[in-house]
Design a protein around this motif. Structure first.
Motif, short mmCIF file in Angstrom:
data_model
loop_
_atom_site.label_atom_id
_atom_site.label_comp_id
_atom_site.label_asym_id
_atom_site.label_seq_id
_atom_site.Cartn_x
_atom_site.Cartn_y
_atom_site.Cartn_z
N MET A 1 2.52 4.57 -16.30
CA MET A 1 3.47 4.23 -17.36
C MET A 1 4.79 3.74 -16.77
SD MET A 1 2.70 7.47 -19.85
CE MET A 1 3.95 7.07 -21.06
N ARG A 2 5.31 4.44 -15.76
CA ARG A 2 6.55 4.02 -15.11
C ARG A 2 6.72 4.79 -13.80
NH1 ARG A 2 11.64 7.14 -17.97
NH2 ARG A 2 10.56 9.10 -18.47
N ALA A 3 7.60 4.27 -12.96
CA ALA A 3 7.95 4.92 -11.71
C ALA A 3 9.41 5.33 -11.77
CB ALA A 3 7.69 3.99 -10.53
N LEU A 4 9.71 6.53 -11.33
CA LEU A 4 11.06 7.06 -11.31
C LEU A 4 11.47 7.30 -9.86
CD1 LEU A 4 10.62 9.74 -14.12
CD2 LEU A 4 11.72 7.51 -14.35
N PRO A 5 12.75 7.16 -9.55
CA PRO A 5 13.19 7.39 -8.17
C PRO A 5 13.07 8.86 -7.77
CG PRO A 5 15.08 6.98 -9.62
CD PRO A 5 13.85 6.70 -10.42
N HIS A 6 12.74 9.06 -6.51
CA HIS A 6 12.57 10.40 -5.95
C HIS A 6 13.15 10.43 -4.55
CE1 HIS A 6 9.95 13.61 -3.97
NE2 HIS A 6 10.60 14.27 -4.91
N ASP A 7 13.81 11.50 -4.21
CA ASP A 7 14.43 11.64 -2.89
C ASP A 7 13.36 11.56 -1.81
OD1 ASP A 7 15.78 12.34 -0.60
OD2 ASP A 7 16.50 14.27 -1.36
N PRO A 8 13.35 10.54 -0.96
CA PRO A 8 12.32 10.41 0.07
C PRO A 8 12.45 11.43 1.19
CG PRO A 8 13.95 8.69 0.34
CD PRO A 8 14.29 9.40 -0.94
N ARG A 9 13.51 12.23 1.15
CA ARG A 9 13.67 13.30 2.14
C ARG A 9 13.16 14.64 1.61
NH1 ARG A 9 19.94 12.36 2.52
NH2 ARG A 9 19.44 12.34 0.28
N ASP A 202 4.53 14.09 -24.89
CA ASP A 202 3.64 12.93 -24.98
C ASP A 202 2.37 13.11 -24.16
OD1 ASP A 202 4.53 12.65 -22.41
OD2 ASP A 202 5.53 10.73 -22.72
N ARG A 203 2.16 14.34 -23.68
CA ARG A 203 0.96 14.71 -22.94
C ARG A 203 0.77 13.82 -21.70
NH1 ARG A 203 -3.98 16.03 -26.90
NH2 ARG A 203 -4.52 17.34 -25.12
N ILE A 215 8.38 9.06 -8.25
CA ILE A 215 7.57 9.94 -9.09
C ILE A 215 6.94 9.05 -10.16
CG2 ILE A 215 7.58 11.82 -10.77
CD1 ILE A 215 9.93 13.04 -9.28
N PHE A 216 5.64 9.19 -10.36
CA PHE A 216 4.93 8.32 -11.30
C PHE A 216 4.59 9.09 -12.57
CE2 PHE A 216 4.01 6.56 -7.11
CZ PHE A 216 4.35 5.22 -7.31
N GLN A 217 4.96 8.51 -13.71
CA GLN A 217 4.54 9.06 -14.99
C GLN A 217 3.23 8.39 -15.36
OE1 GLN A 217 6.93 8.14 -18.40
NE2 GLN A 217 6.05 9.78 -19.66
N VAL A 218 2.21 9.18 -15.66
CA VAL A 218 0.88 8.64 -15.93
C VAL A 218 0.30 9.28 -17.18
CG1 VAL A 218 0.43 8.14 -13.49
CG2 VAL A 218 -0.26 10.34 -14.43
N ARG A 219 -0.49 8.49 -17.87
CA ARG A 219 -1.33 9.02 -18.95
C ARG A 219 -2.75 8.61 -18.64
NH1 ARG A 219 0.86 6.81 -23.38
NH2 ARG A 219 2.29 8.51 -23.74
#
Length: 226
Positions: A1-9, A202-203, A215-219
């Protein structure tokens, strides 16, 4: 659905979503933290170090407190979920890997094929079950997320998430998260898949890994074993 930023450390060990923020446990000796992260931007709102001698592991939000496991230290930290002020500790025998909460109990993994059920208030063990697929134990059960009446579990060092019926221990489905690696662009410097958070609104699931930049939001359509 979308990708969100995540601390790579962030060496992600546990991930929880609530009201637009992630609660995250990170590992490694000397680098372990518990943190509150803005879900949309990846900005760390608040963080607290565990200290040099602790390796952070699974995390769960229970009411207004966070419970954070440690790997070999047989200690679970209790934190205030708003301020991250320390509220105490629980002791347990063996290793701590993953943790999630059902309505009436906690579910904990220790890297084996066994899930241990624990009291929500006292953290005392109240039962357990062995995780089986086609009659064979599933070893290296790691990060956990309780999703309705099922448990979703990372299998350490794989891109597989198994879906477990905690009443029987039987694996009733699986998710293959390997396509997410292609969306990272480069896999240089990243470690394994580790981090599952569920949004009941939204499950959908939020999936990430140790040292992943997103971080990936997936359905997902589920492929079951029966």
């Amino acid at each position: 659905m979308r990708a969100l930023p995540h601390d790579p450390r962030a060496f992600t060990q546990g991930l929880v979503l609530r009201d637009g923020v992630f609660y995250e446990s990170t590992g490694l000796y000397g680098e372990s933290t518990v943190r509150i992260v803005d879900a949309g931007t990846g900005r760390v709102i608040r963080s607290r170090s565990l200290g040099q001698e602790f390796f952070g592991e699974g995390l769960e939000l229970v009411g207004d407190r966070l419970i954070q496991l440690t790997w070999k230290e047989e200690t679970a930290f209790i934190w205030d979920a708003e301020t991250l002020a320390p509220l105490g500790t629980f002791s347990y025998a063996g290793e701590g890997w993953g943790l999630c909460a059902q309505e009436d109990r906690l579910v904990m993994s220790d890297g084996s094929s066994r899930l241990t059920f624990r009291d929500l208030t006292t953290f005392e063990p109240v039962g357990g079950v062995e995780v089986l697929r086609a009659g064979e134990p599933v070893e290296r059960i790691n990060e956990l997320e309780c999703v309705e009446d099922l448990v979703y579990a990372n299998v350490w060092q794989t891109e597989e998430i198994v879906i477990i019926d905690p009443g029987t221990g039987r694996v009733v489905g699986r998710l293959d998260a390997s396509p997410l690696l292609d969306r990272l662009g480069s896999t240089d410097g990243i470690d394994v898949l580790n981090g599952i958070a569920y949004d009941p609104a939204d499950r959908s699931l939020y999936l990430t890994g140790k040292l992943w930049p997103e971080i990936f939001q997936v359905r997902l359509p589920l492929t079951t074993d029966h």
